[in-house]
Design a protein around this motif. Structure first.
Motif, PDB file in Angstrom:
ATOM      1  N   LEU A  13       0.827  -1.200   0.000  1.00 19.60           N
ATOM      2  CA  LEU A  13       0.000   0.000   0.000  1.00 19.60           C
ATOM      3  C   LEU A  13       0.867   1.259   0.000  1.00 19.60           C
ATOM      4  O   LEU A  13       0.557   2.246  -0.681  1.00 19.60           O
ATOM      5  CB  LEU A  13      -0.942  -0.006   1.200  1.00 19.60           C
ATOM      6  N   LEU A  14       1.966   1.234   0.772  1.00 21.05           N
ATOM      7  CA  LEU A  14       2.891   2.368   0.769  1.00 21.05           C
ATOM      8  C   LEU A  14       3.473   2.584  -0.621  1.00 21.05           C
ATOM      9  O   LEU A  14       3.557   3.724  -1.110  1.00 21.05           O
ATOM     10  CB  LEU A  14       4.033   2.116   1.754  1.00 21.05           C
ATOM     11  N   GLU A  15       3.876   1.510  -1.269  1.00 19.08           N
ATOM     12  CA  GLU A  15       4.462   1.624  -2.600  1.00 19.08           C
ATOM     13  C   GLU A  15       3.448   2.181  -3.594  1.00 19.08           C
ATOM     14  O   GLU A  15       3.814   2.943  -4.503  1.00 19.08           O
ATOM     15  CB  GLU A  15       4.984   0.262  -3.052  1.00 19.08           C
ATOM     16  N   GLY A  16       2.186   1.820  -3.417  1.00 13.94           N
ATOM     17  CA  GLY A  16       1.145   2.386  -4.265  1.00 13.94           C
ATOM     18  C   GLY A  16       1.000   3.888  -4.075  1.00 13.94           C
ATOM     19  O   GLY A  16       0.774   4.633  -5.036  1.00 13.94           O
ATOM     20  N   LEU A  17       1.150   4.342  -2.821  1.00 15.24           N
ATOM     21  CA  LEU A  17       1.118   5.776  -2.549  1.00 15.24           C
ATOM     22  C   LEU A  17       2.316   6.481  -3.183  1.00 15.24           C
ATOM     23  O   LEU A  17       2.181   7.552  -3.788  1.00 15.24           O
ATOM     24  CB  LEU A  17       1.106   6.031  -1.043  1.00 15.24           C
ATOM     25  N   TRP A  18       3.485   5.880  -3.038  1.00 14.42           N
ATOM     26  CA  TRP A  18       4.693   6.511  -3.585  1.00 14.42           C
ATOM     27  C   TRP A  18       4.586   6.690  -5.096  1.00 14.42           C
ATOM     28  O   TRP A  18       5.056   7.685  -5.640  1.00 14.42           O
ATOM     29  CB  TRP A  18       5.924   5.674  -3.250  1.00 14.42           C
ATOM     30  N   ALA A  19       3.961   5.712  -5.766  1.00 14.68           N
ATOM     31  CA  ALA A  19       3.800   5.813  -7.218  1.00 14.68           C
ATOM     32  C   ALA A  19       2.945   7.019  -7.603  1.00 14.68           C
ATOM     33  O   ALA A  19       3.031   7.513  -8.737  1.00 14.68           O
ATOM     34  CB  ALA A  19       3.180   4.527  -7.760  1.00 14.68           C
ATOM     35  N   LEU A  20       2.138   7.497  -6.650  1.00 11.57           N
ATOM     36  CA  LEU A  20       1.274   8.655  -6.889  1.00 11.57           C
ATOM     37  C   LEU A  20       1.817   9.914  -6.218  1.00 11.57           C
ATOM     38  O   LEU A  20       1.120  10.926  -6.146  1.00 11.57           O
ATOM     39  CB  LEU A  20      -0.134   8.361  -6.359  1.00 11.57           C
ATOM     40  N   ASP A  21       3.054   9.849  -5.740  1.00  9.55           N
ATOM     41  CA  ASP A  21       3.680  10.981  -5.043  1.00  9.55           C
ATOM     42  C   ASP A  21       2.880  11.374  -3.795  1.00  9.55           C
ATOM     43  O   ASP A  21       2.651  12.556  -3.524  1.00  9.55           O
ATOM     44  CB  ASP A  21       3.852  12.198  -5.967  1.00  9.55           C
ATOM     45  N   VAL A  22       2.463  10.364  -3.051  1.00  6.33           N
ATOM     46  CA  VAL A  22       1.809  10.563  -1.756  1.00  6.33           C
ATOM     47  C   VAL A  22       2.649   9.838  -0.714  1.00  6.33           C
ATOM     48  O   VAL A  22       3.082   8.698  -0.943  1.00  6.33           O
ATOM     49  CB  VAL A  22       0.366  10.024  -1.750  1.00  6.33           C
ATOM     50  N   PHE A  23       2.879  10.485   0.435  1.00  3.09           N
ATOM     51  CA  PHE A  23       3.802   9.935   1.430  1.00  3.09           C
ATOM     52  C   PHE A  23       3.170   9.987   2.821  1.00  3.09           C
ATOM     53  O   PHE A  23       2.311  10.828   3.099  1.00  3.09           O
ATOM     54  CB  PHE A  23       5.121  10.703   1.399  1.00  3.09           C
ATOM     55  N   ALA A  24       3.615   9.065   3.675  1.00  2.00           N
ATOM     56  CA  ALA A  24       3.028   8.907   5.012  1.00  2.00           C
ATOM     57  C   ALA A  24       4.056   9.224   6.088  1.00  2.00           C
ATOM     58  O   ALA A  24       5.223   8.862   5.975  1.00  2.00           O
ATOM     59  CB  ALA A  24       2.506   7.482   5.195  1.00  2.00           C
ATOM     60  N   TRP A  25       3.581   9.884   7.136  1.00  2.00           N
ATOM     61  CA  TRP A  25       4.370  10.137   8.338  1.00  2.00           C
ATOM     62  C   TRP A  25       3.557   9.659   9.536  1.00  2.00           C
ATOM     63  O   TRP A  25       2.324   9.688   9.513  1.00  2.00           O
ATOM     64  CB  TRP A  25       4.664  11.633   8.509  1.00  2.00           C
ATOM     65  N   GLY A  26       4.242   9.243  10.576  1.00  2.00           N
ATOM     66  CA  GLY A  26       3.501   8.775  11.734  1.00  2.00           C
ATOM     67  C   GLY A  26       4.278   8.938  13.022  1.00  2.00           C
ATOM     68  O   GLY A  26       5.486   9.197  13.034  1.00  2.00           O
ATOM     69  N   ARG A  27       3.568   8.797  14.118  1.00  2.82           N
ATOM     70  CA  ARG A  27       4.172   8.753  15.441  1.00  2.82           C
ATOM     71  C   ARG A  27       3.218   8.015  16.369  1.00  2.82           C
ATOM     72  O   ARG A  27       2.013   7.908  16.092  1.00  2.82           O
ATOM     73  CB  ARG A  27       4.479  10.150  15.981  1.00  2.82           C
TER      74      ARG A  27
END
Length: 237
Positions: free
Chosen positions: A161-175
């Motif tokens: 799912l993360l890789e799918g986001l990266w392909a769309l130039d969307v990125f995740a941050w968390g804490r």
């Protein structure tokens, strides 16, 4: 029984009951309901059976039942979720693998999730919403997964799912935060909060610039002192 925070009107307009009312207070207490994971899935899978008005009625009836049951209980105090003193110093970090996502969400009792703005292309918005929904589902059932094979499958799913986001130039941050539940008749106990936010590449650059320094940001709503809470994440929280 584990209770999880759910939205009556979904965070996403395309989600369950997403078009059932105004969206200006989507993360406020009146639009939140506490459900077990099974009921959470049931009401979201059957929005026609569980429309917004019915969920509000169920919530109100349960609140009245709880008040009646607790009235006169010796030593009972209102239940609150208390912020940690060091929360402002805990940074968001990039989520770059399924393992990092798992470590953020597994076993959390509360989830503060913020999607990308719906002004972006539908495929980016939908991919972001799918990611946030999936990691919350994994976080809610993490304590029930005792098989290494199942856990490995969860990690791979979240990485994909993360890789799918990266392909769309969307990125995740968390804490991951630790707060304290006080009140009731039991001693104070820890409550784990998973906070995950998504940003598109262009939103990140507009907010932080190429040097990564934050330019300007209007803080999002946070937990109130009486334990009512939103699922919006503040970058400087």
């Amino acid at each position: 029984m584990l209770g999880v925070e759910a939205h009556i009107i979904a965070q996403s307009e395309a989600g369950p009951r997403g078009a059932a009312g105004p969206r200006d207070a989507i993360d406020a207490y009146p639009n939140l309901i506490l459900l077990c994971p099974e009921d959470h899935k049931r009401v979201d899978d059957q929005p026609d059976v569980y429309p917004a008005d019915r969920l509000r009625e169920i919530k109100s009836a349960h609140e009245r039942w709880a008040e009646d049951r607790l009235d006169g209980v010796p030593g009972f105090q209102p239940i609150k979720v208390v912020r940690g003193d060091d929360e402002d110093s805990i940074p968001f970090t990039p989520l770059l693998s399924g393992t990092q996502v798992w470590n953020t969400v597994a076993g959390a009792g509360f989830f503060n999730l913020i999607p990308i703005d719906d002004i972006h292309a539908t495929d980016r918005v939908d991919a972001g919403d799918e990611f946030l929904d999936a990691i919350k589902d994994w976080g809610e059932i993490a304590n029930e997964i005792d098989s290494l094979t199942q856990r490995r499958g969860a990690l791979r799913s979240m990485t994909e799912l993360l890789e799918g986001l990266w392909a769309l130039d969307v990125f995740a941050w968390g804490r991951r935060l630790t707060r304290t539940i006080t009140g009731g008749v039991l001693p104070p106990s820890p409550a784990f909060v998973a906070e995950v936010m998504l940003l598109t590449k262009e939103d990140f650059l507009a907010r932080y610039g190429s040097d990564g320094e934050e330019k300007e940001y209007e803080p999002a709503p946070e937990h109130s002192e009486d334990g009512q809470q939103s699922t919006a994440v503040s970058l400087d929280d």
